[in-house]
Design a protein around this motif. Structure first.
Motif, short mmCIF file in Angstrom:
data_model
loop_
_atom_site.label_atom_id
_atom_site.label_comp_id
_atom_site.label_asym_id
_atom_site.label_seq_id
_atom_site.Cartn_x
_atom_site.Cartn_y
_atom_site.Cartn_z
N TYR A 52 0.76 -1.15 0.17
CA TYR A 52 -0.03 0.07 -0.06
C TYR A 52 0.84 1.26 -0.07
CZ TYR A 52 0.56 -0.38 5.08
OH TYR A 52 0.89 -0.36 6.40
N ASN A 53 2.05 1.28 0.41
CA ASN A 53 2.85 2.67 0.53
C ASN A 53 3.06 2.73 -0.93
OD1 ASN A 53 3.41 3.00 3.22
ND2 ASN A 53 4.42 1.32 3.55
N THR A 54 3.53 1.96 -1.54
CA THR A 54 4.01 2.07 -2.96
C THR A 54 2.83 2.33 -3.88
OG1 THR A 54 5.77 0.43 -2.88
CG2 THR A 54 4.87 1.04 -5.25
N ALA A 55 1.52 2.13 -3.39
CA ALA A 55 0.32 2.45 -4.07
C ALA A 55 -0.06 3.75 -4.09
CB ALA A 55 -0.77 1.70 -3.89
N ILE A 56 0.10 4.21 -2.70
CA ILE A 56 0.14 5.59 -2.29
C ILE A 56 1.09 6.85 -3.05
CG2 ILE A 56 0.09 7.39 -0.61
CD1 ILE A 56 -1.08 5.17 1.37
N ARG A 57 2.26 6.20 -3.13
CA ARG A 57 3.21 7.23 -3.55
C ARG A 57 2.98 7.23 -5.28
NH1 ARG A 57 8.79 6.30 -0.59
NH2 ARG A 57 8.15 7.20 1.45
N GLU A 58 2.84 5.87 -5.88
CA GLU A 58 2.39 6.05 -7.32
C GLU A 58 1.43 6.88 -7.71
OE1 GLU A 58 4.16 4.50 -9.87
OE2 GLU A 58 5.32 3.59 -8.44
N HIS A 129 8.76 4.82 -5.63
CA HIS A 129 9.02 4.45 -4.32
C HIS A 129 10.19 3.28 -4.41
CE1 HIS A 129 7.55 2.20 -0.45
NE2 HIS A 129 8.43 3.03 -0.16
N ARG A 130 11.45 3.63 -4.07
CA ARG A 130 12.45 2.74 -4.03
C ARG A 130 12.34 1.54 -3.19
NH1 ARG A 130 17.68 5.17 -4.96
NH2 ARG A 130 19.20 3.35 -5.20
N GLY A 131 12.50 0.60 -3.91
CA GLY A 131 12.35 -0.90 -3.37
C GLY A 131 10.85 -1.49 -3.54
N GLY A 132 10.04 -0.58 -3.96
CA GLY A 132 8.47 -0.97 -4.23
C GLY A 132 8.52 -1.59 -5.54
N ARG A 133 7.32 -2.57 -5.82
CA ARG A 133 7.01 -3.14 -6.87
C ARG A 133 5.78 -2.87 -7.28
NH1 ARG A 133 7.42 -8.86 -5.99
NH2 ARG A 133 6.35 -8.48 -3.92
N ASN A 134 5.50 -2.92 -8.76
CA ASN A 134 4.26 -2.72 -9.33
C ASN A 134 3.82 -3.85 -10.05
OD1 ASN A 134 3.81 -0.10 -7.96
ND2 ASN A 134 4.87 0.88 -9.71
N LEU A 135 2.55 -3.89 -10.48
CA LEU A 135 1.97 -5.08 -11.21
C LEU A 135 1.18 -4.19 -12.35
CD1 LEU A 135 1.71 -8.01 -12.30
CD2 LEU A 135 -0.54 -7.85 -10.84
N VAL A 136 1.75 -4.36 -13.46
CA VAL A 136 0.89 -3.58 -14.50
C VAL A 136 0.32 -4.86 -15.36
CG1 VAL A 136 2.86 -3.52 -16.07
CG2 VAL A 136 0.74 -2.07 -16.67
N LEU A 137 -1.13 -4.72 -15.54
CA LEU A 137 -1.95 -5.67 -16.20
C LEU A 137 -2.32 -5.32 -17.50
CD1 LEU A 137 -3.95 -7.27 -13.21
CD2 LEU A 137 -2.10 -8.22 -14.20
N TRP A 138 -2.28 -5.98 -18.36
CA TRP A 138 -2.81 -5.84 -19.85
C TRP A 138 -4.17 -6.50 -20.16
CZ3 TRP A 138 2.57 -7.26 -19.97
CH2 TRP A 138 3.40 -6.08 -19.70
N ARG A 139 -4.12 -7.78 -19.52
CA ARG A 139 -5.30 -8.37 -19.64
C ARG A 139 -5.66 -8.81 -18.25
NH1 ARG A 139 -1.99 -11.54 -23.45
NH2 ARG A 139 -2.53 -10.67 -25.59
N TRP A 140 -6.95 -8.25 -17.94
CA TRP A 140 -7.61 -8.66 -16.30
C TRP A 140 -9.14 -8.69 -16.55
CZ3 TRP A 140 -6.10 -4.01 -18.34
CH2 TRP A 140 -7.21 -2.89 -17.98
N ARG A 141 -9.70 -9.22 -15.62
CA ARG A 141 -10.85 -9.68 -15.43
C ARG A 141 -11.55 -9.79 -14.04
NH1 ARG A 141 -11.49 -14.82 -14.12
NH2 ARG A 141 -9.84 -16.19 -14.62
N LYS A 142 -12.67 -9.53 -13.57
CA LYS A 142 -13.18 -9.64 -12.42
C LYS A 142 -13.32 -11.09 -12.28
CE LYS A 142 -16.43 -5.67 -12.78
NZ LYS A 142 -17.75 -5.30 -12.73
#
Length: 165
Positions: A52-58, A129-142
């Motif tokens: 959540y820290n990375t999400a906020i900074r992003e 956020h140094r050391g943070g990781r993100n996930l980018v999705l190009w294909r997603w669904r509920k």
């Protein structure tokens, strides 16, 4: 371009800060309108963070704005791990390359190759956020929609306040 990384399953909890306009549409993303680090304009992408820290900074970057922190549980089958990939690609100045130089950022080139190879998304290092990781999705669904092509996302919204339906 170098060989592509393998595509592997990924499961876990991921976070997103929703701007005010997205609070009723947590599965939607506006990045296809202007592009993002990992998607050219016109390419759908949903950006999440591993904590959540990375999400906020992003979300805030250099501008503090109101938002709602939400969590998703993810089940994906084909995700590339780019967390140790060349920083010239993962941390490129994509806005400058695209908007000023009028060139294609190397992150877009890599993303297009991964999409063509069947990747649902990529785990990437955070630039905010140094050391943070993100996930980018190009294909997603509920996930509640049943089986399908994209990574399955379950919005954690026990009071059903976010309009995820």
């Amino acid at each position: 371009m170098a060989d592509l990384p393998p595509l592997s399953p990924l499961q876990g909890r991921f976070w997103r800060m929703l701007g005010i306009r997205w609070q009723r549409r947590p599965y939607d993303s506006g990045s296809h309108l202007t592009g993002g680090r990992w998607n050219a304009p016109g390419t759908p992408a949903l950006y999440l963070s591993a904590d959540y820290n990375t999400a906020i900074r992003e979300m805030h970057q250099d501008l503090i704005r109101p938002g709602t922190l939400v969590a998703f549980d993810l089940a994906a089958e084909r995700v590339a791990d780019l967390t140790t990939w060349d920083p010239a690609v993962t941390a490129c100045l994509w806005r400058e390359i695209h908007m000023i130089r009028r060139e294609t950022p190397p992150s877009w080139t890599l993303a297009q190759a991964l999409i063509a190879a069947g990747a649902q998304g990529a785990l990437v290092p955070s630039v905010q956020h140094r050391g943070g990781r993100n996930l980018v999705l190009w294909r997603w669904r509920k996930a509640e929609d049943g089986a399908g092509e994209g990574a399955a996302l379950t919005l954690l919204d026990p009071e059903a306040l976010l309009g995820g339906g």
